[in-house]
Design an enzyme around this catalytic site. Structure first.
Site, PDB file in Angstrom:
ATOM      1  N   TRP A   1       0.239  10.139  11.135  1.00  0.00           N
ATOM      2  CA  TRP A   1      -0.484   9.219  12.017  1.00  0.00           C
ATOM      3  C   TRP A   1       0.342   8.798  13.223  1.00  0.00           C
ATOM      4  O   TRP A   1      -0.168   8.143  14.121  1.00  0.00           O
ATOM      5  CB  TRP A   1      -0.957   7.999  11.235  1.00  0.00           C
ATOM      6  CG  TRP A   1       0.088   7.405  10.325  1.00  0.00           C
ATOM      7  CD1 TRP A   1       1.060   6.509  10.659  1.00  0.00           C
ATOM      8  CD2 TRP A   1       0.260   7.681   8.925  1.00  0.00           C
ATOM      9  NE1 TRP A   1       1.829   6.206   9.569  1.00  0.00           N
ATOM     10  CE2 TRP A   1       1.353   6.902   8.484  1.00  0.00           C
ATOM     11  CE3 TRP A   1      -0.407   8.495   8.013  1.00  0.00           C
ATOM     12  CZ2 TRP A   1       1.802   6.931   7.161  1.00  0.00           C
ATOM     13  CZ3 TRP A   1       0.040   8.513   6.698  1.00  0.00           C
ATOM     14  CH2 TRP A   1       1.117   7.748   6.287  1.00  0.00           C
TER      15      TRP A   1
ATOM     16  N   GLU B   1      -3.936   2.915   8.972  1.00  0.00           N
ATOM     17  CA  GLU B   1      -3.619   1.489   8.849  1.00  0.00           C
ATOM     18  C   GLU B   1      -4.359   0.855   7.669  1.00  0.00           C
ATOM     19  O   GLU B   1      -3.791   0.035   6.944  1.00  0.00           O
ATOM     20  CB  GLU B   1      -3.966   0.751  10.151  1.00  0.00           C
ATOM     21  CG  GLU B   1      -3.041   1.056  11.311  1.00  0.00           C
ATOM     22  CD  GLU B   1      -1.617   0.582  11.090  1.00  0.00           C
ATOM     23  OE1 GLU B   1      -1.387  -0.250  10.194  1.00  0.00           O
ATOM     24  OE2 GLU B   1      -0.727   1.059  11.812  1.00  0.00           O
TER      25      GLU B   1
ATOM     26  N   GLN C   1      -1.228  -2.810   1.531  1.00  0.00           N
ATOM     27  CA  GLN C   1      -0.867  -3.018   0.124  1.00  0.00           C
ATOM     28  C   GLN C   1      -0.514  -1.713  -0.597  1.00  0.00           C
ATOM     29  O   GLN C   1      -0.543  -1.659  -1.828  1.00  0.00           O
ATOM     30  CB  GLN C   1      -2.025  -3.697  -0.631  1.00  0.00           C
ATOM     31  CG  GLN C   1      -2.551  -4.947   0.008  1.00  0.00           C
ATOM     32  CD  GLN C   1      -1.594  -6.111  -0.076  1.00  0.00           C
ATOM     33  OE1 GLN C   1      -0.847  -6.245  -1.027  1.00  0.00           O
ATOM     34  NE2 GLN C   1      -1.602  -6.976   0.918  1.00  0.00           N
ATOM     35  N   THR C   2      -0.181  -0.653   0.154  1.00  0.00           N
ATOM     36  CA  THR C   2       0.030   0.650  -0.468  1.00  0.00           C
ATOM     37  C   THR C   2       1.248   1.333   0.166  1.00  0.00           C
ATOM     38  O   THR C   2       1.428   1.301   1.381  1.00  0.00           O
ATOM     39  CB  THR C   2      -1.209   1.553  -0.282  1.00  0.00           C
ATOM     40  OG1 THR C   2      -2.381   0.819  -0.658  1.00  0.00           O
ATOM     41  CG2 THR C   2      -1.115   2.806  -1.136  1.00  0.00           C
TER      42      THR C   2
ATOM     43  N   TYR D   1      -8.060  -1.514  -4.110  1.00  0.00           N
ATOM     44  CA  TYR D   1      -8.652  -2.344  -3.058  1.00  0.00           C
ATOM     45  C   TYR D   1      -9.829  -1.599  -2.420  1.00  0.00           C
ATOM     46  O   TYR D   1      -9.850  -1.290  -1.225  1.00  0.00           O
ATOM     47  CB  TYR D   1      -7.603  -2.724  -2.008  1.00  0.00           C
ATOM     48  CG  TYR D   1      -6.444  -3.502  -2.573  1.00  0.00           C
ATOM     49  CD1 TYR D   1      -6.516  -4.874  -2.759  1.00  0.00           C
ATOM     50  CD2 TYR D   1      -5.266  -2.849  -2.943  1.00  0.00           C
ATOM     51  CE1 TYR D   1      -5.451  -5.592  -3.302  1.00  0.00           C
ATOM     52  CE2 TYR D   1      -4.202  -3.549  -3.483  1.00  0.00           C
ATOM     53  CZ  TYR D   1      -4.304  -4.913  -3.657  1.00  0.00           C
ATOM     54  OH  TYR D   1      -3.253  -5.612  -4.190  1.00  0.00           O
TER      55      TYR D   1
ATOM     56  N   TYR E   1      -3.698  -8.142  12.456  1.00  0.00           N
ATOM     57  CA  TYR E   1      -2.648  -7.130  12.405  1.00  0.00           C
ATOM     58  C   TYR E   1      -3.193  -5.733  12.708  1.00  0.00           C
ATOM     59  O   TYR E   1      -2.655  -5.004  13.547  1.00  0.00           O
ATOM     60  CB  TYR E   1      -1.961  -7.125  11.030  1.00  0.00           C
ATOM     61  CG  TYR E   1      -1.209  -5.843  10.791  1.00  0.00           C
ATOM     62  CD1 TYR E   1       0.037  -5.643  11.364  1.00  0.00           C
ATOM     63  CD2 TYR E   1      -1.783  -4.805  10.055  1.00  0.00           C
ATOM     64  CE1 TYR E   1       0.702  -4.446  11.201  1.00  0.00           C
ATOM     65  CE2 TYR E   1      -1.123  -3.614   9.890  1.00  0.00           C
ATOM     66  CZ  TYR E   1       0.121  -3.432  10.464  1.00  0.00           C
ATOM     67  OH  TYR E   1       0.764  -2.235  10.325  1.00  0.00           O
TER      68      TYR E   1
ATOM     69  N   ASP F   1       3.403  -7.674  10.464  1.00  0.00           N
ATOM     70  CA  ASP F   1       3.233  -7.507   9.012  1.00  0.00           C
ATOM     71  C   ASP F   1       4.477  -8.044   8.311  1.00  0.00           C
ATOM     72  O   ASP F   1       5.339  -8.679   8.936  1.00  0.00           O
ATOM     73  CB  ASP F   1       2.976  -6.032   8.666  1.00  0.00           C
ATOM     74  CG  ASP F   1       4.209  -5.156   8.863  1.00  0.00           C
ATOM     75  OD1 ASP F   1       5.203  -5.608   9.494  1.00  0.00           O
ATOM     76  OD2 ASP F   1       4.200  -4.005   8.384  1.00  0.00           O
TER      77      ASP F   1
ATOM     78  N   CYS G   1      22.078  -0.656  11.209  1.00  0.00           N
ATOM     79  CA  CYS G   1      21.076  -1.311  12.057  1.00  0.00           C
ATOM     80  C   CYS G   1      21.420  -1.174  13.534  1.00  0.00           C
ATOM     81  O   CYS G   1      22.533  -1.525  13.951  1.00  0.00           O
ATOM     82  CB  CYS G   1      20.962  -2.791  11.696  1.00  0.00           C
ATOM     83  SG  CYS G   1      19.731  -3.657  12.688  1.00  0.00           S
TER      84      CYS G   1
END
Length: 352
Positions: free
Chosen positions: A28, A41, A46-47, A86, A122, A140, A207
């Site tokens: 994507w 999206e 939740q996945t 979901y 979001y 998020d 980072c």
């Protein structure tokens, strides 16, 4: 301008350079097609990314456009979504696809996207930025974690005002060039997913913006973000029946509203029953137990409730209630992953 704002204003150049060199290769991210970005999206809510990849490819193969999704039979849609959980996400996808098909295309602003079912702040910002180069901050859990650590912010991230504040801070530092706008939200999320990670210490040595991080400088990064504890889940006991008759198994559809609405399930009742009580329940459906094959147990955790399930596989005779459907395969019926332990058992029995 305060110290936190100064730090964040220097964030985009090193973050974007790092992202272009280190971003995971995900399908994507190779498109500006709003339909494909939108599907990803919704699936990613939740996945985990690893769990979504296969579903994403199969879904787009079956429904390559919003028009194809809009006209899909619900049973086919639910079967393709089986295991992702979901399930209201899939139904909202189809509702929104019908609106998009009727309008002849996707809205290209956050305000327009928010009018589609299943799209919140979001998701609207994520699509608007990646597909249409709109300067919209998508916040998020990853972004909340990154920004609270960068700014040493100890506010409760579950509080709406904290999320609003962080969204405004990210909005203020959004880049101006279209090619940067499209990836800026993704870059922040990628940093949170792979470097400034949850459930453990951040990987500060790797980072790209560690020199800007007040949390690292002050030694507080590992204790951030702050989040109020969740309420405990409600526990429900259930007894699930794997009813087998002449090479077929009984299924029924769940109610039209509520948890797992309109999906297929194995007949079940509330409470944990021993075998004599289970036999009474079977007879109440107009069936007669012939042979008890196996007793199983399973647990499934939803966001707000935990199911603790006792299951019985047994041969029966009789027709059963009108809402029972007797099937010789589960391949055409979407049974949610909450029943996965029982689905495996029924598949084995049917293959015999």
């Amino acid at each position: 301008m305060n110290e936190n704002a100064v730090n964040l204003s220097r964030l985009p150049p090193p973050l974007l350079a790092w992202y272009r060199e280190n971003a995971r290769d995900l399908p994507w991210r190779k498109t500006t097609d709003p339909y494909r970005i939108w599907v990803s999206e919704i699936m990613l809510q939740q996945t985990r990314v690893a769990a979504v990849l296969g579903y994403y490819a199969r879904f787009l193969a079956a429904f390559p456009t919003a028009e194809a999704l809009a006209s899909a039979p619900e049973d086919q849609l639910m079967k393709l979504w089986e295991g992702l959980g979901y399930y209201s996400r899939a139904r909202n996808l189809q509702k929104a696809a019908r609106l998009v098909a009727d309008r002849g295309g996707f809205p290209d602003t956050c305000a327009g996207l928010l009018e589609l079912p299943g799209i919140g702040d979001y998701t609207a910002a994520a699509i608007a930025s990646a597909a249409f180069a709109r300067r919209e901050a998508a916040v998020d859990g990853n972004v909340l974690r990154v920004v609270t650590r960068l700014t040493d912010d100890h506010s409760d991230i579950a509080a709406p005002q904290t999320k609003k504040s962080i969204r405004l801070q990210v909005q203020d530092i959004f880049p101006k060039k279209a090619e940067d706008i499209r990836i800026f939200n993704q870059a922040l999320m990628e940093l949170g997913a792979t470097v400034c990670v949850p459930n453990g210490p951040p990987k500060c040595l790797f980072c790209p913006v560690r020199d800007l991080c007040l949390g690292r400088e002050r030694g507080t990064a590992e204790s951030l973000p702050v989040k109020a504890p969740k309420k405990s889940r409600r526990v429900e006991d259930k007894t699930v029946f794997l009813l087998l008759r002449e090479g077929r198994a009984a299924l029924r559809k769940r109610p039209a509203s509520g948890l797992l609405a309109r999906l297929w399930e194995f007949p079940n009742v509330e409470s944990a029953l021993d075998e004599p009580a289970a036999a009474v329940a079977v007879r109440a459906w107009g069936l007669e137990p012939l042979a008890w094959k196996r007793r199983l147990t399973a647990k499934h955790i939803f966001s707000h409730v935990e199911w603790r399930m006792t299951g019985y596989a047994l041969e029966v005779s009789g027709e059963g209630p009108e809402d029972f459907t007797w099937v010789d395969t589960l391949e055409r019926h979407a049974v949610p992953s909450a029943f996965s332990r029982f689905t495996e058992e029924v598949r084995r029995e049917l293959e015999k």
